[in-house]
Write an enzyme that holds these catalytic residues in place. Structure first.
Site, PDB file in Angstrom:
ATOM      1  N   SER A 148       0.831  -1.198   0.000  1.00 30.42           N
ATOM      2  CA  SER A 148       0.000   0.000   0.000  1.00 30.42           C
ATOM      3  C   SER A 148       0.872   1.258   0.000  1.00 30.42           C
ATOM      4  CB  SER A 148      -0.970  -0.050   1.187  1.00 30.42           C
ATOM      5  OG  SER A 148      -1.984   0.909   1.058  1.00 30.42           O
ATOM      6  N   ASP A 234     -10.751  -3.110  -4.840  1.00 31.88           N
ATOM      7  CA  ASP A 234      -9.847  -2.122  -4.245  1.00 31.88           C
ATOM      8  C   ASP A 234      -9.914  -0.845  -5.062  1.00 31.88           C
ATOM      9  OD1 ASP A 234      -7.781  -0.702  -3.048  1.00 31.88           O
ATOM     10  OD2 ASP A 234      -6.313  -2.315  -3.200  1.00 31.88           O
ATOM     11  N   HIS A 264      -8.343  -4.846  -0.213  1.00 34.13           N
ATOM     12  CA  HIS A 264      -7.150  -4.178   0.294  1.00 34.13           C
ATOM     13  C   HIS A 264      -6.795  -4.735   1.667  1.00 34.13           C
ATOM     14  CE1 HIS A 264      -4.436  -0.704  -0.207  1.00 34.13           C
ATOM     15  NE2 HIS A 264      -4.434  -0.661   1.117  1.00 34.13           N
TER      16      HIS A 264
END
Length: 295
Positions: A148, A234, A264
């Site tokens: 991320s 996501d 996610h």
């Protein structure tokens, strides 16, 4: 697009919990850290130690003396998480792949916005190159793994210094501050949360800097090979896949994989997601292959 049952279970748990209030940063950080410290799932390794990497706190995980080492840059919107929240997963990643990790406890926004977190990642990468033998690790071929916002920092490092690392593993990276957050917004990551994270890390026009919005970089052709992992469910999926395509169009060797049914944050939850265990195996094989090719 169907949610995997394991993804649905996670989202149901988020809904039941009510989710954190992001502006209360210290409370969210403390809660996540407390939960992580209670975990009893830590895998024992040959060596684990906290290290000062030229002023940047890091944690070294080693499965055996002489193991190849990768840099690990955790996610959390540049704001949340730390060495403790990712400790269980880092141990699992080391155990399953056979690679040592140097996990970076970079300074976090909003107290330390761009470029401070990226500066710390760059310092840690340089430290490995200079000190690998002192710690019985092999940094001759140095990959970096980020999830991320950590993946954004890995990609940003490649923009700043394409030679800093030799391979980049980008797990559902945010790559463009101005991109429309398309795709399905779920409790794992919602549009409002992502906007808040972006503004915390790169407020105002700072978000347009190519080290932040790496899709704006003009030196992609110089970047190291990459593995880009996205999730079907996501809001960052589309921009990450556009970035993978941009790297490929620039001549960079790229493997891109979309994890169907996943949401996610699935990557660092192998105890919950079959897909996470498969992704870790895939990453380990890619690192081994590229290290062999580099010799």
């Amino acid at each position: 697009m169907a949610l995997h049952p394991q993804s649905r279970a996670l989202l149901d748990a988020f809904a039941a919990d009510g989710g954190p209030s992001l502006p209360d940063v210290e409370a969210v950080r403390a809660s996540a850290r407390a939960v992580a410290l209670e975990s009893t799932e830590r895998i024992g390794l040959d060596h684990v130690s906290d290290i000062d990497a030229d002023g940047v706190p890091c944690r070294l995980y080693r499965p055996r003396p002489g193991a190849p080492v990768a840099l690990y840059v955790h996610g959390g919107g540049w704001v949340l998480h730390d060495l403790e929240t990712h400790d269980v997963f880092c141990r699992y990643l080391v155990h399953r792949t056979g690679w040592a990790l140097l996990a970076v406890d970079y300074r976090r926004a909003p107290e330390h916005p761009h470029p401070a977190p990226l500066d710390d990642v760059q310092t840690a990468a340089a430290w490995i190159r200079a000190h690998d033998r002192e710690h019985w690790i092999d940094g001759s071929f140095l990959p970096a793994i980020g999830d991320s916002s950590g993946a954004n920092l890995v990609a940003g490092l490649c923009v700043r210094d394409p030679g800093a690392i030799d391979y980049q593993v980008l797990i559902y990276p945010p790559v463009d501050r101005r991109a429309e957050l398309s795709g399905e917004s779920t409790a794992a990551l919602e549009t409002q949360q992502m906007d808040w994270f972006w503004e915390a890390y790169a407020p105002g026009d700072r978000g347009d800097h190519p080290e932040v919005s790496v899709l704006n970089a003009t030196n992609l052709a110089a970047h190291p090979p990459a593995f880009v992992l996205t999730n079907e469910h996501d809001i960052l999926r589309d921009q990450a896949e556009v970035y993978a395509a941009a790297l490929a169009e620039a001549g960079v060797e790229v493997v891109a994989h979309r994890a169907l049914g996943m949401v996610h944050s699935f990557w660092r939850q192998p105890q919950v997601f079959d897909g996470a265990r498969a992704a870790v195996t895939m990453v380990g094989a890619l690192l081994d292959s590229h290290r062999t090719d580099a010799r």
